[in-house]
Motif scaffolding. Structure first.
Motif, PDB file in Angstrom:
ATOM      1  N   GLN A  59     -35.654 -33.632  -4.577  1.00  0.00           N
ATOM      2  CA  GLN A  59     -35.807 -32.977  -5.874  1.00  0.00           C
ATOM      3  C   GLN A  59     -36.257 -33.903  -6.992  1.00  0.00           C
ATOM      4  O   GLN A  59     -37.042 -33.503  -7.852  1.00  0.00           O
ATOM      5  CB  GLN A  59     -34.476 -32.336  -6.286  1.00  0.00           C
ATOM      6  N   PHE A  71     -35.074 -27.673  -6.606  1.00  0.00           N
ATOM      7  CA  PHE A  71     -36.452 -27.688  -7.077  1.00  0.00           C
ATOM      8  C   PHE A  71     -37.282 -28.599  -6.178  1.00  0.00           C
ATOM      9  O   PHE A  71     -36.757 -29.487  -5.506  1.00  0.00           O
ATOM     10  CB  PHE A  71     -36.531 -28.200  -8.523  1.00  0.00           C
ATOM     11  N   ASN A  72     -38.595 -28.378  -6.172  1.00  0.00           N
ATOM     12  CA  ASN A  72     -39.547 -29.244  -5.473  1.00  0.00           C
ATOM     13  C   ASN A  72     -39.404 -29.214  -3.952  1.00  0.00           C
ATOM     14  O   ASN A  72     -39.979 -30.061  -3.264  1.00  0.00           O
ATOM     15  CB  ASN A  72     -39.435 -30.696  -5.960  1.00  0.00           C
ATOM     16  N   PRO A  99     -35.879 -21.411  -6.792  1.00  0.00           N
ATOM     17  CA  PRO A  99     -37.075 -20.556  -6.867  1.00  0.00           C
ATOM     18  C   PRO A  99     -37.934 -20.677  -5.620  1.00  0.00           C
ATOM     19  O   PRO A  99     -38.149 -21.770  -5.096  1.00  0.00           O
ATOM     20  CB  PRO A  99     -37.809 -21.117  -8.106  1.00  0.00           C
ATOM     21  N   ASP A 100     -38.410 -19.525  -5.137  1.00  0.00           N
ATOM     22  CA  ASP A 100     -39.337 -19.539  -4.014  1.00  0.00           C
ATOM     23  C   ASP A 100     -40.761 -19.721  -4.527  1.00  0.00           C
ATOM     24  O   ASP A 100     -40.976 -20.017  -5.717  1.00  0.00           O
ATOM     25  CB  ASP A 100     -39.198 -18.273  -3.174  1.00  0.00           C
ATOM     26  N   ALA A 101     -41.742 -19.534  -3.656  1.00  0.00           N
ATOM     27  CA  ALA A 101     -43.134 -19.767  -4.040  1.00  0.00           C
ATOM     28  C   ALA A 101     -43.590 -18.825  -5.150  1.00  0.00           C
ATOM     29  O   ALA A 101     -44.516 -19.150  -5.906  1.00  0.00           O
ATOM     30  CB  ALA A 101     -44.035 -19.616  -2.818  1.00  0.00           C
ATOM     31  N   LYS A 102     -42.924 -17.672  -5.279  1.00  0.00           N
ATOM     32  CA  LYS A 102     -43.283 -16.708  -6.324  1.00  0.00           C
ATOM     33  C   LYS A 102     -42.442 -16.854  -7.579  1.00  0.00           C
ATOM     34  O   LYS A 102     -42.597 -16.081  -8.532  1.00  0.00           O
ATOM     35  CB  LYS A 102     -43.134 -15.288  -5.769  1.00  0.00           C
ATOM     36  N   GLY A 103     -41.520 -17.806  -7.584  1.00  0.00           N
ATOM     37  CA  GLY A 103     -40.664 -17.998  -8.739  1.00  0.00           C
ATOM     38  C   GLY A 103     -39.394 -17.185  -8.722  1.00  0.00           C
ATOM     39  O   GLY A 103     -38.595 -17.259  -9.661  1.00  0.00           O
ATOM     40  N   ASN A 104     -39.165 -16.394  -7.664  1.00  0.00           N
ATOM     41  CA  ASN A 104     -37.938 -15.614  -7.553  1.00  0.00           C
ATOM     42  C   ASN A 104     -36.796 -16.508  -7.076  1.00  0.00           C
ATOM     43  O   ASN A 104     -36.978 -17.328  -6.181  1.00  0.00           O
ATOM     44  CB  ASN A 104     -38.118 -14.457  -6.572  1.00  0.00           C
ATOM     45  N   ASP A 105     -35.621 -16.348  -7.659  1.00  0.00           N
ATOM     46  CA  ASP A 105     -34.468 -17.130  -7.234  1.00  0.00           C
ATOM     47  C   ASP A 105     -33.937 -16.565  -5.921  1.00  0.00           C
ATOM     48  O   ASP A 105     -33.568 -15.391  -5.841  1.00  0.00           O
ATOM     49  CB  ASP A 105     -33.372 -17.099  -8.298  1.00  0.00           C
TER      50      ASP A 105
END
Length: 525
Positions: free
Chosen positions: A165, A232-233, A279-285
């Motif tokens: 991260q 993250f990351n 967050p996934d690739a779409k920004g959803n947690d």
């Protein structure tokens, strides 16, 4: 995604947990495998009724015997760290990250470096391993294709997260090489005790402040908030959290730790603090996949040296299909007597506990188990499931739908004739304690009763002509014991690869549950 023909059998780096005293550090570095080689012996009842011993040899031995892995020790040297061009490293290797060597009086300075230093060292080890592996022509591996699995216990998981991260602690090429991270009993959101919430930041003895949330936020590079379990990351779905639910077998500090952590823990880490999300690739947690096993943080019956842990580990690393179960509840009815009290204008409150146990066909051990008696059941109040004002129509809140399990299925352990993989899960919704005008409503109450119980079997068959490449059947144990016979009507997952199907849950009793078991299946690699 890696293109190597070796996938998913990548090298495994094991990162051990915390050692608090100098004596523990010296004991740790004296073990070549730093605990990954410790097994356990448990008693099980055989079909004859006799109690027999069951031996779990250790994760290390089982990876060697079941999956053809080997260590990197030759002639008393570690081939990854030694300068020996005459020795080559096979791809299926297990490497022990010996980060405590520097803190040993025998092998280092006797001073323990900060956790950031350990995280940087992990990146250095990965790149050194990559170079050694790619130098072996038998591996047919390029640096771009090289991948590695990280397996970590306790604080080892925080070292891995700091490396993944915190962009200040590693090179991008080393992070890019990590395929998956599996954590055993890691305090992803710190350590809480009865007498003090959040390990104090000033507690520097043995670097115990590594588990203080403010300190964790700094080395994990997350905002200094109450929740530092956010990832993250790195894709949160490629981190697996194995959570222990048995504090009784954790005997460290004469049982004081287990008492301080409380019942809903593994004796050190509270259940609520042992998982990650992000967050996934779409920004959803999204939540990381997880499993709950009745094991303690460490010790003779610890979580690392358990068959349940090994089965979850190998299926997450090497499996080909991931299935998640979610219970969407449309309605939960009240007992007739309680319903009358509600209609009479009295204040009624209730809460629900969901128990679930998932098993893989052919395996003696449950992959995950959440039970009230083990203080690990899923808890929801009626207001969480159906938010809104009393006396109004209250639609369900799908964001609060109980996520029951994530299981990973391995076609290498399938039925040879059909190639199918199968699992079963036992789901119970327990009768709650109803409260009417602030008093418990005990009429017709039987402790341990439930308003729903279903044992459901699911079988997936590889089928190139089917949606998503899998044809799925399910069945209820009560209707057709041992054999799923209902063909599932599958659909594509919304906006991503994979399929989903629904199993309707009809209300059979009052009180009862009406809703849908939603199962989502994704190809896993």
């Amino acid at each position: 995604m890696p293109t190597s023909a070796q996938h998913p059998y990548h090298p495994i780096i094991y990162v051990r947990g915390f050692a608090g005293t100098q004596g523990e550090i010296e004991e740790t570095v004296a073990d070549p495998y730093m605990g990954f080689n410790i097994g356990s012996t448990k008693a099980r009842m055989a079909w004859t009724g006799d109690v027999k011993r069951y031996f779990f040899e250790s994760p290390l031995v089982r990876l060697m015997s079941d999956h053809e892995y080997g260590d990197v020790f030759v002639d008393g040297e570690d081939l990854v760290t030694a300068d020996r061009p005459d020795c080559v490293i096979p791809y299926r290797s297990i490497i022990i990250y010996r980060y405590y060597d520097e803190a040993s009086k025998d092998f280092g300075t006797g001073e323990t470096p900060p956790i950031e230093h350990f995280a940087k060292g992990l990146g250095t080890l990965i790149l050194r391993l990559r170079d050694k592996v790619c130098a072996n022509p038998k591996n047919a591996m390029t640096p771009e294709d090289f991948r590695v699995h990280l397996v970590a216990h306790s604080m080892g998981g925080l070292i891995c997260r700091a490396f993944l991260q915190n962009t200040a602690l590693r090179s991008e090429e080393a992070r890019h090489a990590v395929d998956k991270l599996f954590t055993y009993a890691t305090p992803h959101n710190g350590i809480d005790m009865r007498i003090v919430r959040n390990v104090p930041g000033w507690l520097s003895f043995g670097d115990a402040n590594n588990f203080n949330r403010e300190r964790m936020a700094a080395y994990l590079a997350v905002p200094p908030v109450d929740d530092v379990s956010v990832v993250f990351n790195f894709p949160p779905e490629r981190i697996f959290n194995l959570v222990g639910t048995n504090p009784r077998d954790y005997t460290v500090a004469g049982g004081l730790s287990a008492w301080g952590a409380g019942d809903a823990s593994d004796g050190l880490v509270r259940i609520e603090n042992a998982t990650t999300h992000g967050p996934d690739a779409k920004g959803n947690d999204v939540s990381s996949p997880r499993a709950f096993v009745n094991r303690s943080h460490s010790g003779h019956y610890g979580i690392v040296n358990s068959e349940e842990g090994f089965q979850n580990l190998t299926r997450f690393l090497f499996g080909a299909l991931r299935v998640d179960g979610i219970l969407d509840i449309d309605d939960i009815t009240l007992p007739i007597e309680v319903q009358k009290e509600l209609q009479a204008g009295k204040a009624v409150h209730s809460s629900y506990q969901f128990e679930v146990a998932a098993s893989i066909r052919g395996c003696q051990w449950q992959m995950t188990r959440r039970e009230v008696r083990e203080h690990s059941a899923i808890f929801r109040t009626y207001e969480e499931l159906f938010p809104g004002a009393a006396g109004t129509v209250r639609p369900p809140d799908r964001t609060r739908s109980p996520r029951l399990f994530s299981v990973f299925l391995d076609p290498n352990k399938s039925v040879k004739a059909s190639g199918s993989v199968s699992f079963a899960f036992d789901l119970k919704v327990l009768v709650p304690d109803y409260e009417v005008d602030g008093l418990l409503f005990m009429k017709r109450h039987y402790e341990g009763g439930y308003i729903m119980r279903e044992l459901i079997l699911v079988e997936a068959f590889p089928d190139k002509s089917a949606l998503g490449g899998w044809r799925i059947k399910y069945g209820f144990q009560d209707d057709n014991p041992g054999k799923p016979g209902i063909s599932a009507e599958t659909r594509e997952l919304d906006g991503e690869e994979g399929i989903a199907f629904d199993i309707p849950i009809a209300q059979r009793t009052r009180p009862g549950v009406k809703g849908t078991l939603r199962l989502e299946a994704r190809t896993w690699s």
